[in-house]
Design an enzyme around this catalytic site. Sequence first.
Site, short mmCIF file in Angstrom:
data_model
loop_
_atom_site.label_atom_id
_atom_site.label_comp_id
_atom_site.label_asym_id
_atom_site.label_seq_id
_atom_site.Cartn_x
_atom_site.Cartn_y
_atom_site.Cartn_z
N SER A 234 -18.64 -50.10 -0.35
CA SER A 234 -18.25 -51.52 0.27
C SER A 234 -18.48 -51.57 1.42
CB SER A 234 -17.05 -52.07 -0.18
OG SER A 234 -16.80 -53.23 0.02
N ASP B 131 -20.69 -56.84 -9.98
CA ASP B 131 -20.38 -56.62 -8.61
C ASP B 131 -20.44 -57.87 -8.05
OD1 ASP B 131 -19.74 -55.68 -6.02
OD2 ASP B 131 -20.72 -53.47 -6.90
N HIS C 8 -16.70 -54.52 -8.81
CA HIS C 8 -16.91 -53.92 -7.32
C HIS C 8 -16.33 -52.47 -7.25
CE1 HIS C 8 -17.67 -54.01 -3.15
NE2 HIS C 8 -16.62 -53.93 -2.82
#
Length: 402
Positions: A178, A328, A357
Amino acid sequence: MAYWLFGCFGACAMTWVVGRRFWCPTSQKHLADAEANLLRDVRTPGTLRMVPIRYGTNASATYQINTWSNSRSWMTNDGSSAECAGGITRQGARSRSERTLVICSGYGAGLAFWAPTLDQLADAGLTIYVLDWLGTGRSSRPDFPIGNSPAAHDFFVDSLEEWRKSVGLDSFTLMGHSLGAYLSTHYAMRYNSRVQHLILASPCGIPPAPAAVVEGRAAEVISPNAPWWLKLLLKGWEWNFTPHWFVRALGPLGPYAVRKGVNSRFGNLSPETRDRLANYIYHTWSQRGSGEYAMNALLYPLAFAREPLMEVLPTLSLPISFIYGEHDWMDVAAARSVQSRLQVQPVLVEQVASAGHHIYFDNPRHTVDLVLQALSCDLLSGEPRAAREQQQPAPVAVAVAS
């Protein structure tokens, strides 16, 4: 309205007088215990250490980067035992790994998020280092350069380089998740010779931000008729009201709010694991604010980067792999749009089955399988390493890092 404002002022004043310690039921010891609890199922011998670094204009200032590793050099002097994260000592020396993988977590996360993947990665013969970025987790939390994007990049990138020097690594595979993937890319830009392979897991910040986001109308990207509360929430992003701030503001209700969120998002985990995770997140978020302010310094609302990676990635002359969750909220289309423009081909772009995610919790086994798939190929030739070595007259030991 006057009574409401007076009440808010009184509550804030009372919080100041009584002290934050009593308003937020947390401490560094609480966080350390929560981290150990989340790591306690890891069977791989490994050690948690605070790695000292020097960072900033004050040459005498020393900070610490919290790190877990199964590196043999971190074991006891005779190499016969290692302290596991939960404080248990387990016997059995490890042979020296031929590959080193450095893992950097995403926004609001900590190194213990990767606990479900560590055994499988270690069983594949990897030397692993998982760390908390400076200003996050149990690492030191110096003042963050709020509102200054170049300085915000330096805060993370240069401190990671100081960590590398302190640990003594020459080169390694770098994997970030991320926002950690975004920052890892900036590290690879600045210290290209140190990164053998860049693995971007659910990376944010690749596509450029829509004009509405740049102009401060992010709510319109979600809906032309966005409700007032959504507009206010996104404005809070611009005003540096982080999720951590809200948890701290809730005081003794903070643990309850975090637990509700964890139970809603991570229904696939056992109730006990969800409790341990909620406890870890709460004590991570309720510490002194520092790296959390990267949210607005580096990202527009809705997590579009102020300095997107779309034109940066093609300038990197190293292998790059992309791993996303099947569901995601970071769009895999961003990686596919830049895939053919990267200098080193082929480029792995894969999705973790039945994962959102947080791929390490949603499907850790498939996550590790894809990481190992990325590492099993020499992307300079596109040929699996095992197949190439079979064709050679004599075996050659290949070391990605030492």
